[in-house]
Scaffold this motif. Structure first.
Motif, PDB file in Angstrom:
ATOM      1  N   GLN A   1      -0.611   9.025  -8.123  1.00 19.25           N
ATOM      2  CA  GLN A   1      -1.104   8.063  -9.113  1.00 19.25           C
ATOM      3  C   GLN A   1      -2.238   8.701  -9.931  1.00 19.25           C
ATOM      4  O   GLN A   1      -2.262   8.608 -11.160  1.00 19.25           O
ATOM      5  CB  GLN A   1      -1.631   6.787  -8.410  1.00 19.25           C
TER       6      GLN A   1
ATOM      7  N   LYS B   1      -4.603   2.700 -16.026  1.00 27.37           N
ATOM      8  CA  LYS B   1      -4.424   1.713 -17.094  1.00 27.37           C
ATOM      9  C   LYS B   1      -5.770   1.246 -17.669  1.00 27.37           C
ATOM     10  O   LYS B   1      -5.969   1.245 -18.875  1.00 27.37           O
ATOM     11  CB  LYS B   1      -3.656   0.502 -16.556  1.00 27.37           C
TER      12      LYS B   1
ATOM     13  N   SER C   1       3.213  -0.660 -15.374  1.00 26.30           N
ATOM     14  CA  SER C   1       1.794  -0.787 -15.702  1.00 26.30           C
ATOM     15  C   SER C   1       1.567  -0.847 -17.221  1.00 26.30           C
ATOM     16  O   SER C   1       0.726  -1.612 -17.701  1.00 26.30           O
ATOM     17  CB  SER C   1       1.074   0.408 -15.069  1.00 26.30           C
TER      18      SER C   1
ATOM     19  N   THR D   1      -2.496  -5.480  -1.908  1.00 28.74           N
ATOM     20  CA  THR D   1      -1.479  -4.510  -1.469  1.00 28.74           C
ATOM     21  C   THR D   1      -1.785  -4.036  -0.045  1.00 28.74           C
ATOM     22  O   THR D   1      -0.942  -3.425   0.596  1.00 28.74           O
ATOM     23  CB  THR D   1      -1.393  -3.270  -2.406  1.00 28.74           C
ATOM     24  N   ILE D   2      -3.018  -4.279   0.414  1.00 25.79           N
ATOM     25  CA  ILE D   2      -3.424  -3.875   1.768  1.00 25.79           C
ATOM     26  C   ILE D   2      -3.116  -5.052   2.696  1.00 25.79           C
ATOM     27  O   ILE D   2      -3.836  -6.051   2.724  1.00 25.79           O
ATOM     28  CB  ILE D   2      -4.922  -3.492   1.788  1.00 25.79           C
TER      29      ILE D   2
ATOM     30  N   GLY E   1      -8.840   1.630  -6.635  1.00 23.80           N
ATOM     31  CA  GLY E   1      -7.380   1.540  -6.709  1.00 23.80           C
ATOM     32  C   GLY E   1      -6.964   1.642  -8.164  1.00 23.80           C
ATOM     33  O   GLY E   1      -6.181   0.829  -8.661  1.00 23.80           O
ATOM     34  N   CYS E   2      -7.472   2.670  -8.842  1.00 20.54           N
ATOM     35  CA  CYS E   2      -7.298   2.764 -10.312  1.00 20.54           C
ATOM     36  C   CYS E   2      -5.866   3.058 -10.714  1.00 20.54           C
ATOM     37  O   CYS E   2      -5.511   2.938 -11.884  1.00 20.54           O
ATOM     38  CB  CYS E   2      -8.222   3.817 -10.884  1.00 20.54           C
TER      39      CYS E   2
ATOM     40  N   LEU F   1     -10.946   5.702  -8.197  1.00 19.93           N
ATOM     41  CA  LEU F   1     -10.597   5.985  -6.794  1.00 19.93           C
ATOM     42  C   LEU F   1      -9.203   5.465  -6.496  1.00 19.93           C
ATOM     43  O   LEU F   1      -8.863   4.334  -6.845  1.00 19.93           O
ATOM     44  CB  LEU F   1     -11.634   5.308  -5.886  1.00 19.93           C
ATOM     45  N   ASP F   2      -8.403   6.281  -5.856  1.00 19.99           N
ATOM     46  CA  ASP F   2      -7.084   5.821  -5.417  1.00 19.99           C
ATOM     47  C   ASP F   2      -6.638   6.643  -4.206  1.00 19.99           C
ATOM     48  O   ASP F   2      -6.982   7.817  -4.069  1.00 19.99           O
ATOM     49  CB  ASP F   2      -6.046   5.936  -6.542  1.00 19.99           C
ATOM     50  N   LEU F   3      -5.841   5.991  -3.366  1.00 15.82           N
ATOM     51  CA  LEU F   3      -5.303   6.638  -2.173  1.00 15.82           C
ATOM     52  C   LEU F   3      -4.220   7.663  -2.516  1.00 15.82           C
ATOM     53  O   LEU F   3      -3.991   8.617  -1.777  1.00 15.82           O
ATOM     54  CB  LEU F   3      -4.713   5.526  -1.285  1.00 15.82           C
TER      55      LEU F   3
ATOM     56  N   GLU G   1       0.788  -1.242   0.000  1.00 18.53           N
ATOM     57  CA  GLU G   1       0.000   0.000   0.000  1.00 18.53           C
ATOM     58  C   GLU G   1       0.819   1.290   0.000  1.00 18.53           C
ATOM     59  O   GLU G   1       0.495   2.248  -0.691  1.00 18.53           O
ATOM     60  CB  GLU G   1      -0.917  -0.025   1.233  1.00 18.53           C
TER      61      GLU G   1
ATOM     62  N   TRP H   1      -5.334  -5.754  -8.879  1.00 18.54           N
ATOM     63  CA  TRP H   1      -4.151  -5.866  -8.005  1.00 18.54           C
ATOM     64  C   TRP H   1      -4.149  -4.801  -6.899  1.00 18.54           C
ATOM     65  O   TRP H   1      -3.140  -4.096  -6.713  1.00 18.54           O
ATOM     66  CB  TRP H   1      -2.857  -5.761  -8.818  1.00 18.54           C
ATOM     67  N   VAL H   2      -5.257  -4.697  -6.182  1.00 17.80           N
ATOM     68  CA  VAL H   2      -5.328  -3.673  -5.128  1.00 17.80           C
ATOM     69  C   VAL H   2      -5.455  -4.276  -3.726  1.00 17.80           C
ATOM     70  O   VAL H   2      -4.638  -3.983  -2.844  1.00 17.80           O
ATOM     71  CB  VAL H   2      -6.492  -2.685  -5.378  1.00 17.80           C
TER      72      VAL H   2
ATOM     73  N   SER I   1      -8.852   6.772   0.861  1.00 17.49           N
ATOM     74  CA  SER I   1      -8.699   5.345   1.112  1.00 17.49           C
ATOM     75  C   SER I   1     -10.035   4.663   0.862  1.00 17.49           C
ATOM     76  O   SER I   1     -11.090   5.177   1.257  1.00 17.49           O
ATOM     77  CB  SER I   1      -8.263   5.085   2.557  1.00 17.49           C
ATOM     78  N   ALA I   2      -9.988   3.497   0.263  1.00 17.00           N
ATOM     79  CA  ALA I   2     -11.208   2.735  -0.029  1.00 17.00           C
ATOM     80  C   ALA I   2     -11.864   2.191   1.234  1.00 17.00           C
ATOM     81  O   ALA I   2     -12.911   1.556   1.160  1.00 17.00           O
ATOM     82  CB  ALA I   2     -10.885   1.607  -1.002  1.00 17.00           C
TER      83      ALA I   2
ATOM     84  N   TYR J   1       4.027   4.165  -5.710  1.00 20.61           N
ATOM     85  CA  TYR J   1       2.725   4.818  -5.916  1.00 20.61           C
ATOM     86  C   TYR J   1       2.830   6.305  -5.592  1.00 20.61           C
ATOM     87  O   TYR J   1       1.860   7.029  -5.701  1.00 20.61           O
ATOM     88  CB  TYR J   1       1.643   4.209  -5.011  1.00 20.61           C
TER      89      TYR J   1
HETATM   90  C1  LIG Z   1      -0.703  -2.475  -7.742  1.00 20.38           C
HETATM   91  S1  LIG Z   1      -1.407  -0.874  -7.880  1.00 20.38           S
HETATM   92  C2  LIG Z   1      -2.699  -1.207  -9.069  1.00 20.38           C
HETATM   93  C3  LIG Z   1      -3.125   0.030  -9.808  1.00 20.38           C
HETATM   94  C4  LIG Z   1      -4.095  -0.203 -10.959  1.00 20.38           C
HETATM   95  N1  LIG Z   1      -5.296  -0.861 -10.504  1.00 20.38           N
HETATM   96  C5  LIG Z   1      -3.429  -0.998 -12.068  1.00 20.38           C
HETATM   97  O1  LIG Z   1      -3.918  -2.083 -12.417  1.00 20.38           O
HETATM   98  O2  LIG Z   1      -2.417  -0.542 -12.613  1.00 20.38           O
HETATM   99  C6  LIG Z   1      -2.306  -0.678  -6.390  1.00 20.38           C
HETATM  100  C7  LIG Z   1      -3.012   0.681  -6.272  1.00 20.38           C
HETATM  101  O3  LIG Z   1      -3.873   0.645  -5.126  1.00 20.38           O
HETATM  102  C8  LIG Z   1      -3.815   1.886  -4.467  1.00 20.38           C
HETATM  103  N2  LIG Z   1      -4.214   1.662  -3.069  1.00 20.38           N
HETATM  104  C9  LIG Z   1      -3.535   0.976  -2.127  1.00 20.38           C
HETATM  105  N3  LIG Z   1      -4.208   1.002  -0.971  1.00 20.38           N
HETATM  106  C10 LIG Z   1      -5.354   1.698  -1.186  1.00 20.38           C
HETATM  107  C11 LIG Z   1      -6.452   2.084  -0.367  1.00 20.38           C
HETATM  108  N4  LIG Z   1      -6.512   1.721   0.918  1.00 20.38           N
HETATM  109  N5  LIG Z   1      -7.445   2.809  -0.912  1.00 20.38           N
HETATM  110  C12 LIG Z   1      -7.381   3.184  -2.219  1.00 20.38           C
HETATM  111  N6  LIG Z   1      -6.357   2.858  -3.047  1.00 20.38           N
HETATM  112  C13 LIG Z   1      -5.356   2.130  -2.532  1.00 20.38           C
HETATM  113  C14 LIG Z   1      -2.360   2.317  -4.646  1.00 20.38           C
HETATM  114  O4  LIG Z   1      -2.187   3.708  -4.428  1.00 20.38           O
HETATM  115  C15 LIG Z   1      -2.067   1.856  -6.059  1.00 20.38           C
HETATM  116  O5  LIG Z   1      -2.326   2.862  -7.007  1.00 20.38           O
END
Ligand SMILES: C[S@@+](CC[C@H](N)C(=O)[O-])C[C@H]1O[C@@H](n2cnc3c(N)ncnc32)[C@H](O)[C@@H]1O
Length: 225
Positions: free
Chosen positions: A76, A55, A24, A117-118, A50-51, A70-72, A8, A113-114, A95-96, A13
């Motif tokens: 990004q 992409k 990406s 990461t958490i 987590g866009c 939506l993204d943190l 995360e 892939w979001v 944050s989601a 990021y």
């Molecule tokens: C591996 S990247 C994937 C990005 C995109 N979905 C892609 O396929 O390229 C993970 C994304 O999740 C976002 N992210 C991580 N934790 C998050 C949270 N709690 N709320 C929202 N976004 C989050 C990160 O900032 C990052 O942009």
């Protein structure tokens, strides 16, 4: 010791997301994930949770009624905003765990892939509950994740020791997701040097040194809820 990964709070990021963007763009070069999801998002209200750098947003938004990205990370989203500027698209930086959308308001959530990461399970559970809250009763969630095995997993030391990937994918299945499709795709970088540099920047030198080609095979699983 500096931690290298895509969890995360990864530097990739934030201050080094130029590297994430190269990663990406290389990911799923033959667009198999796009083809798999396209019919499911057409004419729907979509939340891309987590866009990242946009992409999928870039390819999907014009097919939808409304697209929330939506993204943190505002860094990004900054890259995503350079790709997409349309009144149908709304960017949300948060944050989601607390999605600023009403209950039952979204037809489809895609999240590529979001959740993996958490790393804190309570937080991940909270995000999943928020996804269910904003989703319409007859809506669907599609998670795009790494499948067990394949070159991408081998390079990152997640194969043959499959525990990390299996534990996470089991978590998804225990939430009630089903395997919608398995996809064999690949990353394609400009050349081997670019691939190596990106992997070294994200995961460190040991893993970077395992990159042998500009093409890296990638096994993906799409889960549906
Ligand atoms: C591996 S990247 C994937 C990005 C995109 N979905 C892609 O396929 O390229 C993970 C994304 O999740 C976002 N992210 C991580 N934790 C998050 C949270 N709690 N709320 C929202 N976004 C989050 C990160 O900032 C990052 O942009």
């Amino acid at each position: 010791m500096k931690e290298f990964n895509l969890s995360e709070k990864s530097k990739n990021y934030y201050e080094e997301n130029d590297i994430y963007e190269i990663f990406s763009i290389a990911e799923d070069k033959p667009n198999k994930i796009y083809e798999c999801l396209l019919s499911n998002i057409k004419n729907r209200i979509v939340l891309d949770l987590g866009c990242g750098t946009g992409k999928f947003m870039q390819k999907f938004y014009m097919e939808t009624v409304k697209y929330y990205g939506l993204d943190l990370s505002k860094e990004q989203l900054k890259i995503a905003k350079q790709k997409v500027n349309n009144e149908n698209v709304q960017f949300i930086c948060c944050s989601a765990e607390n999605i600023p959308l009403p209950d039952n308001s979204v037809d489809v959530i895609i999240s590529t892939w979001v959740l993996g990461t958490i790393l804190e399970i309570d937080k991940r559970n909270k995000v999943f509950n928020e996804m269910k809250r904003v989703l319409k009763k007859d809506g669907s969630i599609y998670l795009v994740e790494n499948d067990i095995g394949g070159e991408f997993e081998e390079i990152r030391n997640r194969y043959p020791n499959i525990k990390k990937t299996k534990d996470y994918n089991d978590w998804i299945e225990n939430k009630g997701f089903i395997c919608y499709k398995k996809i064999e795709t690949y990353f394609e970088f400009k050349d081997k040097e670019e691939a190596k540099n990106v992997f070294t920047n994200i995961w460190g030198e040991e893993i970077g040194n395992k990159v042998k080609s500009q093409i890296i095979r990638h096994n993906v699983v799409v889960y549906k809820y």
